[in-house]
Scaffold this motif. Structure first.
Motif, mmCIF file in Angstrom:
data_model
loop_
_atom_site.group_PDB
_atom_site.id
_atom_site.type_symbol
_atom_site.label_atom_id
_atom_site.label_comp_id
_atom_site.label_asym_id
_atom_site.label_seq_id
_atom_site.Cartn_x
_atom_site.Cartn_y
_atom_site.Cartn_z
ATOM 1 N N ALA A 133 0.840 -1.193 0.000
ATOM 2 C CA ALA A 133 0.000 0.000 0.000
ATOM 3 C C ALA A 133 0.870 1.235 0.000
ATOM 4 N N ASP A 135 -5.223 0.239 3.368
ATOM 5 C CA ASP A 135 -5.248 0.570 1.950
ATOM 6 C C ASP A 135 -5.606 -0.639 1.101
ATOM 7 N N ALA A 169 -5.722 1.154 -5.424
ATOM 8 C CA ALA A 169 -6.427 2.395 -5.751
ATOM 9 C C ALA A 169 -7.309 2.245 -6.977
ATOM 10 N N LYS A 210 -12.857 8.836 -2.058
ATOM 11 C CA LYS A 210 -11.717 7.916 -2.163
ATOM 12 C C LYS A 210 -10.839 8.009 -0.916
ATOM 13 N N GLN A 232 -10.531 5.124 2.109
ATOM 14 C CA GLN A 232 -9.208 4.559 2.388
ATOM 15 C C GLN A 232 -8.797 4.836 3.833
ATOM 16 N N ARG A 261 -12.129 -2.477 2.595
ATOM 17 C CA ARG A 261 -11.570 -3.478 1.682
ATOM 18 C C ARG A 261 -12.715 -4.174 0.962
#
Length: 295
Positions: free
Chosen positions: A14, A39, A42, A68, A72, A77
């Motif tokens: 990440a 993370d 992306a 976004k 994060q 996840r």
């Protein structure tokens, strides 16, 4: 159509993700800590945010809501079970339900239909949204709860509970403590509670501001702590320094509500959406069972 590549497994490594706002009144270059547990790739989230199923009006608000960076920061996840509390018409559902469709589970938790007319309206709108697009929302679930005695699912069944701009309503209704206890109950040990809400000025009291829609950050932290949570981290991802928090109709004077209609509309549009706290709480992991010593 959502590409399978956008919903592949989490990245092996990440990285911090810079988030640049398209508006000068919003914070820029906000960095998400490079922690692998928080993370995921992306491109997965980028693919969902660019999805054709998202309405143009909702996309236009990305510049204020920073979805976004926010998701994060909360550590979403694609293989998580995520419960979103009172998602209304589904602004975040448009992002979360498709993201979790293949490998996780999205649950929208709404007030029970008998609770009040507004809840019935929001619930129906969300159900219509899901029914109209089974390709993206067909695996999403809706559960209902009594806000005075909320149960959101089996104990310890969720990885993440999210609530966006709801705590101020519970503070007025007197149901906030019960809601936070329900969040704690439904989360797994080590699970995360993510809270975004309108942030009052430092030093403000709850009684002095709660009718305005803004809340003292320390009040939210206290609610969570009394329910058993630990504050893991706070972020200014959703900060707006132009928000003076002194409007005739409280936070609803600002976009997107614009309660005053055309009165000073340009002024309030230039300010943008409210200044918001973004808080990540953790349910402590259960202590390891004691082992008997050998005599």
């Amino acid at each position: 159509m959502l590409l399978a590549a956008c919903l592949a497994g989490p990245a092996a490594a990440a990285q911090a993700v810079p988030v640049a706002s398209a508006q000068p009144d919003q914070p820029t270059d906000v960095l998400v800590p490079p922690t692998s547990a928080r993370d995921f790739t992306a491109s997965q989230l980028d693919g969902v945010l660019a999805g054709s199923w998202r309405s143009a009006a909702n996309r236009a608000r990305d510049v204020y809501r920073h979805p976004k960076a926010t998701l994060q920061f909360f550590g979403v996840r694609p293989d998580f079970t995520v419960i979103e509390i009172t998602p209304g018409g589904g602004w975040y559902a448009e992002i979360l339900a498709p993201l979790l469709r293949d490998n996780g589970r999205y649950v929208a938790a709404e007030k029970a239909p008998a609770a009040d007319a507004e809840a019935r309206s929001d619930d129906s709108a969300l159900r219509r949204k899901f029914a109209a697009d089974p390709a993206h929302y067909g695996k999403a679930a809706i559960v209902t709860f009594d806000p005075k005695a909320p149960v959101l699912g089996p104990p310890g069944s969720a990885d993440l509970v999210l609530t966006f701009r709801n705590v101020h309503n519970w503070a007025v209704a007197g149901t906030a403590p019960a809601m936070f206890k329900a969040f704690f109950a439904v989360l797994k040990p080590g699970g995360v509670l993510g809270v975004v809400d309108h942030r009052a000025d430092d030093g403000a009291t709850l009684e002095g501001v709660k009718s305005s829609g803004y809340l003292p950050t320390r009040y939210v932290v206290k609610l969570a702590g009394e329910a058993g949570f630990v504050l893991d981290e706070s972020s200014d991802i959703n900060a707006n320094p132009k928000d003076t928090k002194d409007y005739p109709k409280g936070v609803w004077t600002l976009p997107p509500t614009l309660t005053l209609g055309e009165q000073d509309k340009v002024k309030y549009q230039a300010i943008g959406e409210s200044d918001r706290m973004t808080l990540r709480f953790v349910k402590p992991a259960a202590p390891a069972p004691a082992t008997a010593s050998t005599p």
